[in-house]
Design a protein around this motif. Structure first.
Motif, PDB file in Angstrom:
ATOM      1  N   THR A 173      39.706  25.365  39.519  1.00  0.00           N
ATOM      2  CA  THR A 173      38.323  25.064  39.889  1.00  0.00           C
ATOM      3  C   THR A 173      37.483  26.333  39.953  1.00  0.00           C
ATOM      4  OG1 THR A 173      38.744  25.315  42.249  1.00  0.00           O
ATOM      5  CG2 THR A 173      39.037  23.121  41.320  1.00  0.00           C
TER       6      THR A 173
ATOM      7  N   TYR B 165      49.161  31.281  35.911  1.00  0.00           N
ATOM      8  CA  TYR B 165      48.785  32.349  34.981  1.00  0.00           C
ATOM      9  C   TYR B 165      49.940  33.297  34.677  1.00  0.00           C
ATOM     10  CZ  TYR B 165      44.198  30.624  36.334  1.00  0.00           C
ATOM     11  OH  TYR B 165      43.127  29.809  36.578  1.00  0.00           O
TER      12      TYR B 165
ATOM     13  N   ARG C 195      35.762  33.132  36.515  1.00  0.00           N
ATOM     14  CA  ARG C 195      37.036  32.980  35.823  1.00  0.00           C
ATOM     15  C   ARG C 195      37.089  33.975  34.683  1.00  0.00           C
ATOM     16  NH1 ARG C 195      34.901  27.351  35.936  1.00  0.00           N
ATOM     17  NH2 ARG C 195      36.292  26.068  37.165  1.00  0.00           N
TER      18      ARG C 195
HETATM   19  P1  ADP Z   1      41.034  29.082  39.272  1.00  0.00           P
HETATM   20  O1  ADP Z   1      40.899  27.786  39.958  1.00  0.00           O
HETATM   21  O2  ADP Z   1      40.249  29.192  38.003  1.00  0.00           O
HETATM   22  O3  ADP Z   1      42.443  29.501  39.133  1.00  0.00           O
HETATM   23  P2  ADP Z   1      40.744  31.224  41.219  1.00  0.00           P
HETATM   24  O4  ADP Z   1      39.586  31.550  42.095  1.00  0.00           O
HETATM   25  O5  ADP Z   1      42.028  30.900  41.891  1.00  0.00           O
HETATM   26  O6  ADP Z   1      40.254  30.064  40.273  1.00  0.00           O
HETATM   27  O7  ADP Z   1      40.976  32.444  40.230  1.00  0.00           O
HETATM   28  C1  ADP Z   1      39.869  32.969  39.523  1.00  0.00           C
HETATM   29  C2  ADP Z   1      40.310  33.494  38.171  1.00  0.00           C
HETATM   30  O8  ADP Z   1      41.134  34.654  38.357  1.00  0.00           O
HETATM   31  C3  ADP Z   1      41.157  32.540  37.351  1.00  0.00           C
HETATM   32  O9  ADP Z   1      40.351  31.670  36.598  1.00  0.00           O
HETATM   33  C4  ADP Z   1      41.945  33.479  36.463  1.00  0.00           C
HETATM   34  O10 ADP Z   1      41.164  33.825  35.346  1.00  0.00           O
HETATM   35  C5  ADP Z   1      42.107  34.723  37.330  1.00  0.00           C
HETATM   36  N1  ADP Z   1      43.440  34.799  37.975  1.00  0.00           N
HETATM   37  C6  ADP Z   1      43.762  34.405  39.227  1.00  0.00           C
HETATM   38  N2  ADP Z   1      45.061  34.637  39.502  1.00  0.00           N
HETATM   39  C7  ADP Z   1      45.582  35.229  38.395  1.00  0.00           C
HETATM   40  C8  ADP Z   1      46.877  35.723  38.036  1.00  0.00           C
HETATM   41  N3  ADP Z   1      47.908  35.654  38.882  1.00  0.00           N
HETATM   42  N4  ADP Z   1      47.035  36.260  36.789  1.00  0.00           N
HETATM   43  C9  ADP Z   1      45.992  36.317  35.923  1.00  0.00           C
HETATM   44  N5  ADP Z   1      44.746  35.874  36.204  1.00  0.00           N
HETATM   45  C10 ADP Z   1      44.535  35.335  37.412  1.00  0.00           C
END
Ligand code: ADP
Length: 268
Positions: free
Chosen positions: A231, A169, A219
């Motif tokens: 995921t 991200y 998400r």
């Molecule tokens: P995913 O497998 O969708 O990455 P996570 O539980 O790791 O699931 O993260 C949940 C959500 O948090 C992500 O879908 C994303 O929208 C947001 N997210 C996580 N880390 C970041 C980051 N470093 N910058 C921006 N958004 C983030």
């Protein structure tokens, strides 16, 4: 939710024989909440699994029919199928991790981990993935080992989830910084434990999403998350592991200004 439950039992303190009633009421609420959460969870898992299965079934049909004599289309569909199968496999392994860490949450970890060394290992492991998007992973570590009590595999998973999110991200051509701060390195943080922070220069997260990021399957942008192979379980796993280690997870982010995820772990 929790607040309602509390006001019910607090109000009951004034009633002569109300206390026991209120307590059992609270128990029922908790049981019902747990039941509702489990139903939500099962519904979410089913949905998450059905999506790739439906896609795979559709592509198989196309390969048998329309794309049969078109090698280019066939190759393209096979790549998509490969990606969907990989997603399913990632989802199943994240579900297993989550269920394992939830089960172990009450058990204190018994091992001892050098976070400095672990950070170097995880950075090296994720470097090729980052390189694909021309992202550089910079590590800022003290030049001594930083030992904390903990489970090495689980802390590796925490770091690896946070760094791979920062890469996913954080945007192409950017930098991800992993910094390890010793307790007492800054006077105002003395006695607060070891700080492990992962910072990216990505698009950041709006404030109202931040408290919900550690919920399973939450998400900010479902399409984006799917496209990068997420995921929706990574941060839920991180939360449980950190809590098992009696640590804290702090998320600082603002739209347009990147994000910092900090894990604060108690030292021995
Ligand atoms: P995913 O497998 O969708 O990455 P996570 O539980 O790791 O699931 O993260 C949940 C959500 O948090 C992500 O879908 C994303 O929208 C947001 N997210 C996580 N880390 C970041 C980051 N470093 N910058 C921006 N958004 C983030």
């Amino acid at each position: 939710g929790r607040d309602t439950t509390w006001s019910v039992s607090a109000g009951a303190v004034d009633l002569p024989q109300g206390r026991g009633v209120a307590l059992s009421f609270e128990d029922v609420t908790a049981v019902e909440e747990a039941g509702a959460m489990r139903r939500d969870f099962v519904a979410n898992v089913s949905h998450e699994l059905r999506t790739p299965v439906t896609a795979l079934a559709g592509f198989i049909e196309t390969l048998r029919g329309a794309a049969r004599d078109d090698p280019k289309a066939r190759e393209r569909f096979l790549s998509i199928m490969e990606r969907e199968a990989a997603r399913m496999s990632q989802l199943v392994s994240d579900l297993l991790s989550l269920s394992r860490v939830e089960q172990e949450e009450r058990l204190r970890p018994t091992g001892k981990v050098d976070l400095s060394n672990l950070t170097l290992q995880v950075a090296a492991l994720l470097e090729p993935v980052a390189a694909r998007d021309r992202v550089r992973i910079e590590t800022r570590l003290p030049d001594v080992p930083v030992w904390v009590p903990g489970d090495e595999e689980q802390l590796r998973q925490v770091l690896s989830n946070l760094v791979s999110n920062a890469v996913k991200y954080g945007g192409a051509d950017r930098e991800v910084v992993v910094e390890l701060g010793m307790p007492g390195a800054q006077p105002e943080l003395r006695g607060q434990g070891v700080r492990l922070s992962v910072t990216d220069q990505g698009e950041g997260i709006a404030a109202h999403h931040v408290p919900r990021l550690t919920e399973r399957f939450y998400r900010v942008d479902t399409h984006r998350s799917r496209a990068v192979g997420g995921t929706g379980l990574g941060l839920a796993i991180v939360k449980h592991i950190v809590s098992r280690h009696r640590g804290r997870l702090r998320i600082e982010s603002a739209p347009g200004q990147g994000s910092t995820f900090t894990v604060i772990l108690p030292v021995a």
